[in-house]
Motif scaffolding. Structure first.
Motif, PDB file in Angstrom:
ATOM      1  N   ASP A 239       0.797  -1.145  -0.014  1.00  0.00           N
ATOM      2  CA  ASP A 239       0.116  -0.158  -0.004  1.00  0.00           C
ATOM      3  C   ASP A 239       0.755   1.207  -0.131  1.00  0.00           C
ATOM      4  O   ASP A 239       0.344   2.333  -0.585  1.00  0.00           O
ATOM      5  N   LEU A 240       1.985   1.188   0.574  1.00  0.00           N
ATOM      6  CA  LEU A 240       2.934   2.385   0.519  1.00  0.00           C
ATOM      7  C   LEU A 240       4.117   1.888  -0.088  1.00  0.00           C
ATOM      8  O   LEU A 240       4.489   0.936  -0.271  1.00  0.00           O
ATOM      9  N   GLU A 241       5.234   3.035   0.178  1.00  0.00           N
ATOM     10  CA  GLU A 241       6.446   2.913  -0.403  1.00  0.00           C
ATOM     11  C   GLU A 241       7.481   1.819   0.139  1.00  0.00           C
ATOM     12  O   GLU A 241       7.447   1.304   1.126  1.00  0.00           O
ATOM     13  N   ILE A 242       8.186   1.110  -0.956  1.00  0.00           N
ATOM     14  CA  ILE A 242       8.950  -0.037  -0.215  1.00  0.00           C
ATOM     15  C   ILE A 242      10.564   0.762  -0.478  1.00  0.00           C
ATOM     16  O   ILE A 242      10.711   0.983  -1.742  1.00  0.00           O
ATOM     17  N   ILE A 243      11.157   0.670   0.517  1.00  0.00           N
ATOM     18  CA  ILE A 243      12.489   1.125   0.530  1.00  0.00           C
ATOM     19  C   ILE A 243      13.745   0.338  -0.122  1.00  0.00           C
ATOM     20  O   ILE A 243      14.490   0.827  -0.729  1.00  0.00           O
ATOM     21  N   THR A 244      13.563  -0.857   0.513  1.00  0.00           N
ATOM     22  CA  THR A 244      14.672  -1.779   0.169  1.00  0.00           C
ATOM     23  C   THR A 244      14.153  -3.216  -0.067  1.00  0.00           C
ATOM     24  O   THR A 244      13.167  -3.732   0.381  1.00  0.00           O
ATOM     25  N   ALA A 245      15.130  -4.239  -0.558  1.00  0.00           N
ATOM     26  CA  ALA A 245      14.798  -5.302  -1.087  1.00  0.00           C
ATOM     27  C   ALA A 245      16.117  -6.175  -1.121  1.00  0.00           C
ATOM     28  O   ALA A 245      16.998  -5.630  -1.745  1.00  0.00           O
ATOM     29  N   ILE A 246      15.956  -7.445  -0.586  1.00  0.00           N
ATOM     30  CA  ILE A 246      17.058  -8.445  -0.697  1.00  0.00           C
ATOM     31  C   ILE A 246      16.699  -9.833  -1.212  1.00  0.00           C
ATOM     32  O   ILE A 246      15.712 -10.136  -0.618  1.00  0.00           O
ATOM     33  N   GLY A 247      17.410 -10.491  -1.481  1.00  0.00           N
ATOM     34  CA  GLY A 247      17.182 -11.690  -2.017  1.00  0.00           C
ATOM     35  C   GLY A 247      17.314 -12.808  -0.857  1.00  0.00           C
ATOM     36  O   GLY A 247      18.183 -12.333   0.329  1.00  0.00           O
ATOM     37  N   TYR A 248      16.857 -13.687  -0.805  1.00  0.00           N
ATOM     38  CA  TYR A 248      16.591 -14.739   0.372  1.00  0.00           C
ATOM     39  C   TYR A 248      16.656 -16.012  -0.107  1.00  0.00           C
ATOM     40  O   TYR A 248      16.848 -16.311  -1.261  1.00  0.00           O
ATOM     41  N   GLU A 249      16.875 -17.103   0.678  1.00  0.00           N
ATOM     42  CA  GLU A 249      16.777 -18.433   0.282  1.00  0.00           C
ATOM     43  C   GLU A 249      15.569 -18.818  -0.500  1.00  0.00           C
ATOM     44  O   GLU A 249      14.427 -18.299  -0.295  1.00  0.00           O
ATOM     45  N   ASP A 250      16.186 -19.979  -1.263  1.00  0.00           N
ATOM     46  CA  ASP A 250      15.126 -20.332  -2.248  1.00  0.00           C
ATOM     47  C   ASP A 250      14.220 -19.303  -3.140  1.00  0.00           C
ATOM     48  O   ASP A 250      12.965 -19.401  -3.403  1.00  0.00           O
ATOM     49  N   ASP A 251      15.131 -18.564  -3.462  1.00  0.00           N
ATOM     50  CA  ASP A 251      14.542 -17.213  -4.457  1.00  0.00           C
ATOM     51  C   ASP A 251      13.406 -16.391  -3.690  1.00  0.00           C
ATOM     52  O   ASP A 251      12.624 -15.638  -4.456  1.00  0.00           O
ATOM     53  N   LYS A 252      13.352 -16.489  -2.464  1.00  0.00           N
ATOM     54  CA  LYS A 252      12.413 -15.545  -1.649  1.00  0.00           C
ATOM     55  C   LYS A 252      13.216 -14.054  -1.492  1.00  0.00           C
ATOM     56  O   LYS A 252      14.285 -14.036  -1.688  1.00  0.00           O
ATOM     57  N   GLY A 256      11.513  -4.225   2.885  1.00  0.00           N
ATOM     58  CA  GLY A 256      11.366  -3.259   3.876  1.00  0.00           C
ATOM     59  C   GLY A 256      10.842  -1.934   3.557  1.00  0.00           C
ATOM     60  O   GLY A 256      11.071  -1.655   2.524  1.00  0.00           O
ATOM     61  N   GLY A 257      10.191  -1.142   4.265  1.00  0.00           N
ATOM     62  CA  GLY A 257       9.630   0.269   3.928  1.00  0.00           C
ATOM     63  C   GLY A 257       8.542   0.495   4.750  1.00  0.00           C
ATOM     64  O   GLY A 257       8.629   0.361   6.228  1.00  0.00           O
ATOM     65  N   HIS A 258       7.802   1.724   4.181  1.00  0.00           N
ATOM     66  CA  HIS A 258       6.746   2.377   4.869  1.00  0.00           C
ATOM     67  C   HIS A 258       5.139   1.546   4.745  1.00  0.00           C
ATOM     68  O   HIS A 258       4.367   2.024   5.658  1.00  0.00           O
ATOM     69  N   PHE A 259       5.093   0.379   4.148  1.00  0.00           N
ATOM     70  CA  PHE A 259       4.001  -0.179   4.124  1.00  0.00           C
ATOM     71  C   PHE A 259       3.299  -0.801   5.171  1.00  0.00           C
ATOM     72  O   PHE A 259       4.010  -1.150   6.367  1.00  0.00           O
ATOM     73  N   THR A 260       1.957  -1.041   5.144  1.00  0.00           N
ATOM     74  CA  THR A 260       1.173  -1.613   6.288  1.00  0.00           C
ATOM     75  C   THR A 260       0.551  -2.906   5.843  1.00  0.00           C
ATOM     76  O   THR A 260       0.142  -3.947   6.598  1.00  0.00           O
ATOM     77  N   THR A 287       3.439  -7.641  15.525  1.00  0.00           N
ATOM     78  CA  THR A 287       3.016  -6.385  15.360  1.00  0.00           C
ATOM     79  C   THR A 287       3.908  -5.267  14.551  1.00  0.00           C
ATOM     80  O   THR A 287       3.858  -4.599  14.054  1.00  0.00           O
ATOM     81  N   GLY A 288       5.325  -5.967  14.414  1.00  0.00           N
ATOM     82  CA  GLY A 288       6.459  -5.410  13.804  1.00  0.00           C
ATOM     83  C   GLY A 288       6.950  -3.822  14.460  1.00  0.00           C
ATOM     84  O   GLY A 288       6.373  -3.744  15.466  1.00  0.00           O
ATOM     85  N   PRO A 289       7.476  -3.212  13.184  1.00  0.00           N
ATOM     86  CA  PRO A 289       7.929  -1.885  14.037  1.00  0.00           C
ATOM     87  C   PRO A 289       6.768  -1.119  14.178  1.00  0.00           C
ATOM     88  O   PRO A 289       5.578  -1.068  13.371  1.00  0.00           O
ATOM     89  N   ASP A 290       6.826  -0.059  15.179  1.00  0.00           N
ATOM     90  CA  ASP A 290       5.633   0.720  15.592  1.00  0.00           C
ATOM     91  C   ASP A 290       5.102   1.769  14.393  1.00  0.00           C
ATOM     92  O   ASP A 290       4.130   2.152  14.498  1.00  0.00           O
ATOM     93  N   ASN A 291       6.264   2.091  13.605  1.00  0.00           N
ATOM     94  CA  ASN A 291       5.873   3.181  12.747  1.00  0.00           C
ATOM     95  C   ASN A 291       6.097   2.812  11.205  1.00  0.00           C
ATOM     96  O   ASN A 291       6.227   3.715  10.481  1.00  0.00           O
ATOM     97  N   ALA A 292       6.283   1.474  11.122  1.00  0.00           N
ATOM     98  CA  ALA A 292       6.644   0.853   9.675  1.00  0.00           C
ATOM     99  C   ALA A 292       7.718   1.720   8.842  1.00  0.00           C
ATOM    100  O   ALA A 292       7.312   1.939   7.705  1.00  0.00           O
ATOM    101  N   ASN A 293       8.665   2.063   9.529  1.00  0.00           N
ATOM    102  CA  ASN A 293       9.772   2.622   8.721  1.00  0.00           C
ATOM    103  C   ASN A 293      10.925   1.587   8.935  1.00  0.00           C
ATOM    104  O   ASN A 293      12.032   2.020   9.695  1.00  0.00           O
ATOM    105  N   VAL A 294      11.246   0.862   7.852  1.00  0.00           N
ATOM    106  CA  VAL A 294      12.194  -0.072   7.855  1.00  0.00           C
ATOM    107  C   VAL A 294      13.261   0.388   6.574  1.00  0.00           C
ATOM    108  O   VAL A 294      12.599   0.465   5.523  1.00  0.00           O
ATOM    109  N   TYR A 295      14.488   0.674   6.872  1.00  0.00           N
ATOM    110  CA  TYR A 295      15.274   1.159   5.784  1.00  0.00           C
ATOM    111  C   TYR A 295      16.347   0.338   5.331  1.00  0.00           C
ATOM    112  O   TYR A 295      16.615   0.312   4.115  1.00  0.00           O
ATOM    113  N   GLU A 296      16.620  -0.667   6.063  1.00  0.00           N
ATOM    114  CA  GLU A 296      17.719  -1.925   5.563  1.00  0.00           C
ATOM    115  C   GLU A 296      17.495  -3.241   6.379  1.00  0.00           C
ATOM    116  O   GLU A 296      17.338  -3.338   7.541  1.00  0.00           O
TER     117      GLU A 296
END
Length: 583
Positions: A239-252, A256-260, A287-296
């Motif tokens: 629904d809102l901005e995605i700031i970062t993305a990384i690859g994970y196991e099994d092509d997952k 992270g970002g501002h989305f809810t 419930t994750g981060p309190d204000n949905a601001n994940v940068y890295e």
């Protein structure tokens, strides 16, 4: 040359400890935005800063393993405006991206390549870029993918995403068409990152509602030509901005970002996506981060995940840096403390090395209770159990094509030694040994003291001479002789000396003694010979002061130990006697 080598194997267990040895006086004077580790463990940082410690460093600086400024990296006047992103080529050259228009006084618009010493790689010039470049990254073919908020690159229409060839020219085979577009009429849009993905594809994340006129929720996958890939369906995305993305196991994929929400699932700030684009429901952050601001976000060697950003609580606990288990649950044993571990300014970037040592950078002044200026190093493994073994060598030691030939302590790991799960430290003690001999009268003498002696016949295959195991050797026939000396660990063979004449004591002078032996330095020469001359030598060949009167020999000075006395009679014959001085 003798090398005594001791190798410690350091075994470590799960802990997180701030590395207080990673020290700098003043650090960066403004925010650090991005960082990248070189293969040698040095860290290159970029951002808003203009000084680091007392050094002028316009938005870029390289640090040694202890955190000090690497003065071999000299960017000159550097960039004239902020640098947002950095990546490092396999040849050590450095790609930077930002909003600058010059580097070291030369025109470069938002993207430049540097040599490994920080100087501008002048042949590399993408031309005019009419906007900001937020991110740069090398793909598997060493092409450079840039993203941000721009419309043209090198005179070609490239909307927020472009790919450059290794010479800096625009790769015309990659074109995203009309690219990202805001879901709000006349709204702003940008791309935060492009992540090289599997099978030549790329993930594009940012703040956009459409991509190439197709509905997109801040994330799309494009193929090697830049066209939208139908292999992944993100089901409306976030629904809102995605700031970062990384690859994970099994092509997952971790985002992270501002989305809810993502794909109509309520999830705040961080999510894991399956390779088909669906939400991974096995990843639950509560419930994750309190204000949905994940940068890295970074993943560590065992599949666990570290995330940071502009949040103070995570899943109800004080945290601004979190360690998540592979299922998304918060590990409560890490990064604890009132107000979080980074409790003054927030973090922008995480970089992790092969030893699972974490570099955290941003705009903070403390990590936990340890003062630091916008950069810190945290060991995730710190309880050390040490054992060691020793080896010895008489020649320099080579490890991974590196020669170790000087006394010192050397870390033997891929990057820094702090926090590695398995670290070897090489401690070398080097003691030179060089056997040499000289002829004194009718004898051959070792020039220095050694642990053992063995005289050999050079003309008979360097065979040992039976019984010749002292520091002095009396040859009984003409020939070539050498000494094999040892210090107890290693041995060395002297040059051969050609012995042309020998003097054997005449039966008419059967007695020639120096008494008492040992003495305090005064000896009585018991002989019937007519003495013409006497010389006295230390075991190293040094001539010692002395006096001789009739039969009394006095060796002067404070010398103690073995002494050789060379006695010449009036017929030219020479004799040598060994005595010991104990004062």
């Amino acid at each position: 040359m003798v090398i005594n080598a001791y190798i410690w194997e350091v075994k470590t267990f799960w802990t997180a400890v701030v590395d207080t040895t990673y020290f700098f006086d003043l650090g960066a004077n403004d925010r650090i935005i991005d960082s990248k580790l070189q293969e040698d463990g040095k860290l290159v940082v970029v951002g808003y800063f203009t000084t680091f410690d007392t050094f002028p460093r316009m938005h870029i600086c390289r640090l040694n393993l202890d955190g000090s400024v690497d003065t071999d990296f000299n960017p000159g006047t550097g960039a004239n405006d902020w640098i947002y992103s950095i990546d490092i080529q396999s040849d050590g050259k450095i790609i930077i991206a930002g909003r600058f228009t010059e580097y070291d006084g030369k025109i470069r618009n938002s993207v430049a390549r540097l040599n490994s010493d920080g100087t501008l790689d002048e042949p590399f010039d993408p031309g005019i870029i009419n906007g900001r470049v937020y991110h740069c990254i090398l793909d598997e073919n060493d092409k450079i993918v840039i993203s941000g908020s721009f419309g043209k690159v090198g005179g070609l229409k490239k909307v927020n995403v472009a790919r450059l060839n290794s010479d800096g020219s625009v790769d015309s085979s990659f074109d995203v068409g009309s690219g990202p577009k805001s879901a709000i009429p006349n709204g702003n849009t940008w791309v935060n990152e492009v992540l090289p993905y599997s099978n030549g594809r790329y993930l594009v994340v940012g703040d956009f509602g459409y991509f190439n006129d197709s509905i997109a929720g801040n994330i799309v996958c494009v193929d090697d030509s830049g066209h939208l890939s139908k292999s992944i369906n993100f089901n409306g995305g976030s629904d809102l901005e995605i700031i970062t993305a990384i690859g994970y196991e099994d092509d997952k994929i971790l985002i992270g970002g501002h989305f809810t929400t993502f794909s109509s699932h309520a999830i705040k700030g961080i999510a894991r996506i399956n390779s088909d684009g669906s939400i991974d429901e096995g990843f639950d952050i509560g419930t994750g981060p309190d204000n949905a601001n994940v940068y890295e976000i970074v993943s560590i060697s065992d599949g666990r995940i570290i995330a940071t950003g502009a949040f103070d609580h995570f899943n109800g606990y004080y945290r601004d840096l979190v360690l998540l288990e592979a299922d998304g649950s918060l590990n409560l044993n890490y990064f604890t403390g009132p107000g979080g571990i980074i409790n003054s300014g927030g973090a922008n970037d995480l970089e992790i090395d092969a030893c699972d040592v974490l570099y955290v950078s941003g705009n903070f002044k403390y990590i936990a209770s340890s003062p630091t200026t916008r950069l810190g190093r945290i060991a995730l493994f710190a309880d050390i159990d040490t054992s060691y073994s020793s080896i010895s060598s008489c020649v320099p030691i080579f490890i991974n094509s590196t020669e170790y030939n000087q006394t010192g302590v050397y870390p033997f790991s891929d990057h820094s030694t702090f926090g590695c799960k398995s670290v070897e430290i090489l401690s070398l003690t080097i003691e030179p040994i060089s056997a040499s001999i000289e002829q004194v009268g009718d004898s051959l003498i070792a020039s220095s003291e050694y642990a053992t002696y063995q005289w050999v016949d050079c003309e008979n295959g360097f065979s040992n001479i039976q019984g010749a195991v002292d520091s002095i050797f009396h040859p009984t026939e003409i020939g070539k002789y050498a000494l094999v000396a040892s210090n107890g660990i290693c041995s060395d063979t002297s040059d051969c000396i050609e012995f042309l004449s020998t003097v054997i004591e005449s039966s008419s002078y059967p007695v020639m003694s120096l008494l008492p032996n040992p003495s305090g330095g005064t000896f009585y020469l018991d002989t019937k010979m007519v003495i013409e001359n006497i010389k006295v030598f230390s075991i190293s060949g040094q001539v010692l002061p002395h006096s001789f009167d009739v039969h009394i020999l006095k060796i002067e000075g404070a010398y103690e130990g073995i002494v050789y006395v060379l006695i010449s009679d009036n017929s030219g014959r020479q004799y040598i006697r060994k005595v010991i001085i104990r004062r």
